[in-house]
Design a protein around this motif. Structure first.
Motif, PDB file in Angstrom:
ATOM      1  N   GLU A  17     -64.476 -12.752   9.672  1.00  0.00           N
ATOM      2  CA  GLU A  17     -64.916 -12.164   8.397  1.00  0.00           C
ATOM      3  C   GLU A  17     -64.246 -10.817   8.151  1.00  0.00           C
ATOM      4  O   GLU A  17     -63.820 -10.509   7.024  1.00  0.00           O
ATOM      5  CB  GLU A  17     -66.439 -12.016   8.390  1.00  0.00           C
ATOM      6  CG  GLU A  17     -67.175 -13.354   8.339  1.00  0.00           C
ATOM      7  CD  GLU A  17     -68.665 -13.202   8.521  1.00  0.00           C
ATOM      8  OE1 GLU A  17     -69.100 -12.102   8.959  1.00  0.00           O
ATOM      9  OE2 GLU A  17     -69.409 -14.164   8.248  1.00  0.00           O
ATOM     10  N   GLU A  18     -64.143 -10.003   9.215  1.00  0.00           N
ATOM     11  CA  GLU A  18     -63.491  -8.696   9.067  1.00  0.00           C
ATOM     12  C   GLU A  18     -61.994  -8.855   8.828  1.00  0.00           C
ATOM     13  O   GLU A  18     -61.396  -8.121   8.037  1.00  0.00           O
ATOM     14  CB  GLU A  18     -63.746  -7.856  10.317  1.00  0.00           C
ATOM     15  CG  GLU A  18     -65.217  -7.433  10.453  1.00  0.00           C
ATOM     16  CD  GLU A  18     -65.520  -6.794  11.796  1.00  0.00           C
ATOM     17  OE1 GLU A  18     -64.685  -6.944  12.735  1.00  0.00           O
ATOM     18  OE2 GLU A  18     -66.577  -6.144  11.922  1.00  0.00           O
ATOM     19  N   ALA A  19     -61.371  -9.845   9.521  1.00  0.00           N
ATOM     20  CA  ALA A  19     -59.944 -10.116   9.310  1.00  0.00           C
ATOM     21  C   ALA A  19     -59.692 -10.563   7.872  1.00  0.00           C
ATOM     22  O   ALA A  19     -58.686 -10.191   7.255  1.00  0.00           O
ATOM     23  CB  ALA A  19     -59.458 -11.180  10.291  1.00  0.00           C
ATOM     24  N   ASN A  20     -60.624 -11.343   7.321  1.00  0.00           N
ATOM     25  CA  ASN A  20     -60.502 -11.794   5.943  1.00  0.00           C
ATOM     26  C   ASN A  20     -60.523 -10.612   4.974  1.00  0.00           C
ATOM     27  O   ASN A  20     -59.753 -10.571   3.996  1.00  0.00           O
ATOM     28  CB  ASN A  20     -61.626 -12.764   5.609  1.00  0.00           C
ATOM     29  CG  ASN A  20     -61.485 -13.370   4.221  1.00  0.00           C
ATOM     30  OD1 ASN A  20     -60.536 -14.079   3.930  1.00  0.00           O
ATOM     31  ND2 ASN A  20     -62.447 -13.072   3.357  1.00  0.00           N
ATOM     32  N   GLU A  21     -61.395  -9.640   5.238  1.00  0.00           N
ATOM     33  CA  GLU A  21     -61.453  -8.449   4.395  1.00  0.00           C
ATOM     34  C   GLU A  21     -60.123  -7.695   4.422  1.00  0.00           C
ATOM     35  O   GLU A  21     -59.639  -7.214   3.392  1.00  0.00           O
ATOM     36  CB  GLU A  21     -62.581  -7.527   4.866  1.00  0.00           C
ATOM     37  CG  GLU A  21     -63.983  -8.062   4.639  1.00  0.00           C
ATOM     38  CD  GLU A  21     -64.314  -8.183   3.159  1.00  0.00           C
ATOM     39  OE1 GLU A  21     -63.837  -7.346   2.365  1.00  0.00           O
ATOM     40  OE2 GLU A  21     -65.031  -9.140   2.804  1.00  0.00           O
ATOM     41  N   VAL A  22     -59.518  -7.612   5.609  1.00  0.00           N
ATOM     42  CA  VAL A  22     -58.249  -6.883   5.753  1.00  0.00           C
ATOM     43  C   VAL A  22     -57.129  -7.577   4.993  1.00  0.00           C
ATOM     44  O   VAL A  22     -56.401  -6.942   4.209  1.00  0.00           O
ATOM     45  CB  VAL A  22     -57.875  -6.736   7.242  1.00  0.00           C
ATOM     46  CG1 VAL A  22     -56.462  -6.165   7.387  1.00  0.00           C
ATOM     47  CG2 VAL A  22     -58.879  -5.831   7.958  1.00  0.00           C
ATOM     48  N   VAL A  23     -56.965  -8.898   5.217  1.00  0.00           N
ATOM     49  CA  VAL A  23     -55.840  -9.592   4.584  1.00  0.00           C
ATOM     50  C   VAL A  23     -56.002  -9.650   3.071  1.00  0.00           C
ATOM     51  O   VAL A  23     -55.015  -9.539   2.320  1.00  0.00           O
ATOM     52  CB  VAL A  23     -55.650 -11.017   5.165  1.00  0.00           C
ATOM     53  CG1 VAL A  23     -55.298 -10.960   6.641  1.00  0.00           C
ATOM     54  CG2 VAL A  23     -56.859 -11.898   4.935  1.00  0.00           C
ATOM     55  N   TRP A  54     -57.517  -7.402   1.256  1.00  0.00           N
ATOM     56  CA  TRP A  54     -57.223  -6.060   0.750  1.00  0.00           C
ATOM     57  C   TRP A  54     -55.715  -5.889   0.575  1.00  0.00           C
ATOM     58  O   TRP A  54     -55.249  -5.342  -0.430  1.00  0.00           O
ATOM     59  CB  TRP A  54     -57.741  -4.990   1.702  1.00  0.00           C
ATOM     60  CG  TRP A  54     -57.600  -3.594   1.149  1.00  0.00           C
ATOM     61  CD1 TRP A  54     -58.527  -2.884   0.450  1.00  0.00           C
ATOM     62  CD2 TRP A  54     -56.432  -2.747   1.235  1.00  0.00           C
ATOM     63  NE1 TRP A  54     -58.025  -1.655   0.084  1.00  0.00           N
ATOM     64  CE2 TRP A  54     -56.745  -1.545   0.551  1.00  0.00           C
ATOM     65  CE3 TRP A  54     -55.176  -2.892   1.809  1.00  0.00           C
ATOM     66  CZ2 TRP A  54     -55.827  -0.498   0.451  1.00  0.00           C
ATOM     67  CZ3 TRP A  54     -54.265  -1.847   1.683  1.00  0.00           C
ATOM     68  CH2 TRP A  54     -54.595  -0.675   1.019  1.00  0.00           C
ATOM     69  N   ILE A  55     -54.941  -6.389   1.540  1.00  0.00           N
ATOM     70  CA  ILE A  55     -53.483  -6.296   1.446  1.00  0.00           C
ATOM     71  C   ILE A  55     -52.980  -7.087   0.237  1.00  0.00           C
ATOM     72  O   ILE A  55     -52.120  -6.628  -0.517  1.00  0.00           O
ATOM     73  CB  ILE A  55     -52.821  -6.821   2.743  1.00  0.00           C
ATOM     74  CG1 ILE A  55     -53.206  -5.921   3.931  1.00  0.00           C
ATOM     75  CG2 ILE A  55     -51.298  -6.869   2.582  1.00  0.00           C
ATOM     76  CD1 ILE A  55     -52.734  -6.450   5.268  1.00  0.00           C
TER      77      ILE A  55
END
Length: 428
Positions: free
Chosen positions: A192-198, A200-201
């Motif tokens: 879930e946190e990785a999804n937020e990062v990608v 955002w990019i």
């Protein structure tokens, strides 16, 4: 950070500016200074933007599919969603190619232009393409496509952006995470946190580079092809655009109006940013991160459905490409003085529909599929050389239709899930 109306306006401005400037430069395309501007300004700006969003495709698809499967929760529900998605995609693709063939049969774009078959473009395509990689792609059978869905090396699949294999692996990971859900809360949170990062990019790329990137891609496309390439093949060009428009307004319009229970104008307005980027990139895969974010934020499609339906659609739902194949097949048959039989036309519909499964969502891939279709009905695939000059321009429009179909089906399935949950609450 979100996809907003201001960004849509900027992208549209970039597209219009690219079309206008590219069309002005097109008649002077053989001059050195125009070639320099095209190569070192238009092309560099466009390719940098394209590379940035291609960079995000694999991580977005993998993470989104895993979270989508986990979000569905029940493997039976996942299976039902998969069957519905595949059924919708195959039906709309079959309808698309049928519309295309009907339009071409009525308008007859190839009648009286048989001299085009003697052009140097036909011989160039025969010698340069049919004996190379295109020929190898044509030889892949349907059973091989099915076998190749399961990756033998997931690192290689990710390195080559093999979307079907990535999706298959992500589904396995998601199902396994459902099975051991209570033991891995940290892993789910990590995804879930990785999804937020990608994401955002992706949105940062959209916010700061989409408009100028769209300008560069469209400007170089129109500088190299331009409206001059359309003149000789005007009726073919019109047939493809007309069939795309009919499919967009009447098929997708009906799907949104009657199945998703939403106004079609609302749908188009909300999904416009993704359609604009699709038009400029000519790649369903490249625009996937943007189309998913746009559907989730603007169309209110839940992540669990968008994350499953749209990546799958970017791989197997090629309505716009099917329309090009339908028109091109009838066009080339008319050039050749051949009247397609009912059985041949049915073969074209079935083959093009099935062939859409496993086709990479990259620029120009429709020509590979078209060569296979032409061969199956006894037409010379080298005739593709006639239309290749304007295919880049048509590829832009059909890619926008392709990803719009993915979002439309996602909206329908989202509405069905909403009604199902409301019914369950009422019963309780």
């Amino acid at each position: 950070m979100k996809v907003g109306n201001r960004l849509t306006i900027y992208i549209i401005i970039g597209l219009i500016a690219g079309i206008v400037i590219g069309s002005i430069f097109s008649p002077m395309a053989d001059q050195a200074w125009v070639q320099w501007i095209d190569q070192y300004i238009f092309n560099v700006v466009g390719q940098l933007f394209l590379s940035m969003i291609f960079m995000m495709v694999v991580p977005v698809v993998f993470i989104s599919i895993v979270l989508g499967v986990v979000g569905v929760g029940d493997p039976k529900t996942l299976g039902s969603l998969g069957i519905k998605t595949l059924s919708f995609y195959l039906v709309t693709t079959a309808i698309a190619i049928s519309i295309a063939m009907i339009v071409a049969l009525i308008l007859q774009p190839g009648v009286g232009q048989s001299e085009l078959l003697d052009s140097t473009e036909v011989e160039d395509y025969r010698s340069n393409e049919l004996d190379g990689e295109t020929g190898e792609a044509i030889d892949q059978t349907f059973d091989q496509t099915l076998i190749n869905i399961i990756p033998t090396n997931i690192i290689e699949a990710m390195g080559t952006a093999n979307m079907l294999q990535i999706i298959a692996f992500a589904i396995f990971i998601g199902i396994a995470m459902i099975a051991v859900k209570d033991k891995i809360p940290g892993l789910i949170k990590l995804f879930e946190e990785a999804n937020e990062v990608v994401m955002w990019i992706v949105l940062a790329i959209m916010k700061y580079f989409a408009a100028i990137g769209a300008f560069g891609l469209v400007a170089t496309a129109f500088t190299q092809a331009g409206f001059g390439a359309i003149q000789q093949l005007g009726m073919y060009f019109v047939c493809v655009l007309l069939a795309l428009l009919i499919h967009l307004l009447f098929v997708y319009g009906s799907v949104i109006k009657f199945l998703a229970k939403k106004p079609f104008i609302w749908f188009v307005k909300g999904f416009a940013p993704a359609m604009g980027v699709a038009f400029s990139t000519s790649s369903s895969s490249a625009v996937l991160p943007i189309s998913m974010e746009t559907a989730q934020k603007n169309l209110k499609v839940r992540k669990s459905i968008s994350s499953f339906v749209q990546p799958l659609g970017a791989t197997i739902n090629m309505d716009g490409t099917a329309i090009m194949q339908g028109v091109a097949t009838v066009f080339i048959a008319q050039l050749s003085g051949i009247d397609l039989t009912i059985m041949q036309m049915v073969t074209v519909v079935v083959l093009a529909t099935v062939a859409s499964i496993g086709t990479a969502g990259v620029p120009g891939v429709g020509l590979v599929m078209l060569a296979m279709v032409l061969t199956a009905v006894g037409l010379d695939p080298a005739a593709i050389g006639i239309i290749i000059g304007i295919d880049r321009l048509l590829d832009m429009t059909r890619t926008a239709v392709n990803i719009t179909g993915d979002a439309a089906i996602a909206s329908v399935l989202n509405e069905q899930q909403n009604r199902k949950e409301e019914k369950a609450k009422t019963e309780v």
